[in-house]
Design an enzyme around this catalytic site. Structure first.
Site, PDB file in Angstrom:
ATOM      1  N   LYS A 183       0.790  -1.237   0.000  1.00 34.23           N
ATOM      2  CA  LYS A 183       0.000   0.000   0.000  1.00 34.23           C
ATOM      3  C   LYS A 183       0.825   1.290   0.000  1.00 34.23           C
ATOM      4  O   LYS A 183       0.390   2.293  -0.552  1.00 34.23           O
ATOM      5  CB  LYS A 183      -0.955   0.022   1.201  1.00 34.23           C
ATOM      6  CG  LYS A 183      -2.172  -0.863   1.021  1.00 34.23           C
ATOM      7  CD  LYS A 183      -3.102  -0.687   2.209  1.00 34.23           C
ATOM      8  CE  LYS A 183      -4.379  -1.465   2.032  1.00 34.23           C
ATOM      9  NZ  LYS A 183      -5.324  -1.214   3.117  1.00 34.23           N
TER      10      LYS A 183
ATOM     11  N   ASP B 294     -10.159   3.500   1.965  1.00 32.83           N
ATOM     12  CA  ASP B 294     -10.333   2.865   3.285  1.00 32.83           C
ATOM     13  C   ASP B 294     -11.034   3.779   4.301  1.00 32.83           C
ATOM     14  O   ASP B 294     -11.945   3.351   5.007  1.00 32.83           O
ATOM     15  CB  ASP B 294      -8.972   2.432   3.860  1.00 32.83           C
ATOM     16  CG  ASP B 294      -8.496   1.106   3.288  1.00 32.83           C
ATOM     17  OD1 ASP B 294      -9.327   0.323   2.798  1.00 32.83           O
ATOM     18  OD2 ASP B 294      -7.269   0.854   3.324  1.00 32.83           O
TER      19      ASP B 294
END
Ligand SMILES: NC(=O)c1ccc[n+]([C@@H]2O[C@H](COP(=O)([O-])OP(=O)(O)OC[C@H]3O[C@@H](n4cnc5c(N)ncnc54)[C@H](OP(=O)(O)O)[C@@H]3O)[C@@H](O)[C@H]2O)c1
Length: 284
Positions: free
Chosen positions: A69, A105
């Site tokens: 990520k 997210d």
């Protein structure tokens, strides 16, 4: 699948545990869309070649999970302000030869929280346990959505201090403090909070002890766990025992996926279909 099928996927290492293919393919099937979403195990040392391959093979985009990520940010032609602020990318959009890095997210978590509580977090006080990637996304989104105070506690205090520093340096306006990772401090933090969020990985193993006891938790608390498997962690069981509202990580998983789906296809996905597909896979 045929020559017109559009491709999406998720890169991570390992990737076997990922439920995203199940969730997205269920949505494509329900909408009768000719898309296919596949899991791709990409070793960290192969990330550059994998990203190039996805681009030249004509993928529309892909999700990014542990451990890529942060590192993937360097390969992006553009980062959204959210991804820049959070310092991580979980969704890549491929526009011809350009790669755009998004992070869904934080908004996914807030979407789930809003859906399950029916209210916004503006003006509320939050105790956030954890300071890893998921905690960073949640912390910035909470601050952007107007929480009044954010108390952060993490096992490694430097990581919590780092997150607090980043939040204070950004343009978000909320009071941020770091608490020691100790029972008494967490008790005081909980007493001063409306929402308690576990963004650590403690609880993924059903044998993990609860991070807070039911004597610390109160009926007015909303207790969230980012963990979705098991759906009822030891922390959520304690919260239920205390009469508090509990929210598992399943809603966040669905909502962050729904936002990615919209980025790639321009269409709103059937969130209920996605949730049901996950529910079937997760329930013991
Ligand atoms: N529902 C969703 O859609 C969703 C999305 C993303 C993540 N998640 C979940 O969120 C959790 C965190 O993920 P992440 O990506 O943020 O991972 P990460 O970056 O590796 O962070 C892990 C966090 O857990 C803490 N931790 C690990 N072991 C611990 C222990 N034994 N005692 C106390 N703290 C401990 C770490 O503290 P240190 O800094 O001290 O190591 C850190 O704060 C995972 O359970 C993941 O499944 C859910």
């Amino acid at each position: 699948m045929n020559g017109r099928t559009r491709w999406l996927g998720i890169i991570g290492y390992p990737i076997r545990h990922s439920l995203s293919p199940l969730m997205h393919n269920a949505a494509f099937e329900a909408l009768d869309m000719d898309y296919c979403y596949i899991p791709l195990a990409v070793e960290p040392r192969r990330m550059r070649s994998a990203v190039d391959a996805l681009q030249w093979l004509g993928f529309r985009g892909f999700n990014v999970t542990i451990p890529h990520k942060q590192r993937i940010m360097a390969f992006m032609d553009r980062l959204t302000p959210e991804a820049k602020l959070i310092g991580a990318v979980n969704t890549v959009e491929i526009q011809r030869d350009r790669l755009i890095g998004h992070n869904t997210d934080g908004r996914g978590f807030l979407g789930a929280l809003r859906e399950e509580t029916g209210r916004s977090v503006a003006g509320l006080r939050v105790l956030l346990l954890g300071a890893g990637g998921a905690a960073r996304a949640v912390a910035f989104q909470l601050a952007l959505d107007g929480v009044r105070t954010l108390l952060i506690a993490n096992r490694s205090s430097e990581r919590a201090q780092g997150l607090a520093r980043n939040l204070r340096r950004s343009s978000v306006q909320c009071s941020v403090s770091v608490l020691p990772w100790a029972e008494e401090a967490l008790k005081t933090g909980a007493q001063q909070s409306d929402i308690i969020i576990n963004a650590t990985s403690v609880g993924m193993n059903p044998a993990d002890p609860p991070l807070l006891s039911s004597t610390i938790l109160r009926p007015h608390h909303v207790v969230c766990d980012l963990i979705y498997k098991p759906p009822m962690t030891a922390l959520l069981k304690q919260a239920q025992k205390a009469g508090a509202m509990t929210i598992s990580g399943l809603g966040m998983l669905v909502h962050q996926g729904a936002l990615s789906f919209e980025i790639w296809t321009g269409r709103r996905p059937p969130v209920d279909v996605m949730r049901e597909a996950l529910h079937q896979a997760i329930m013991p």
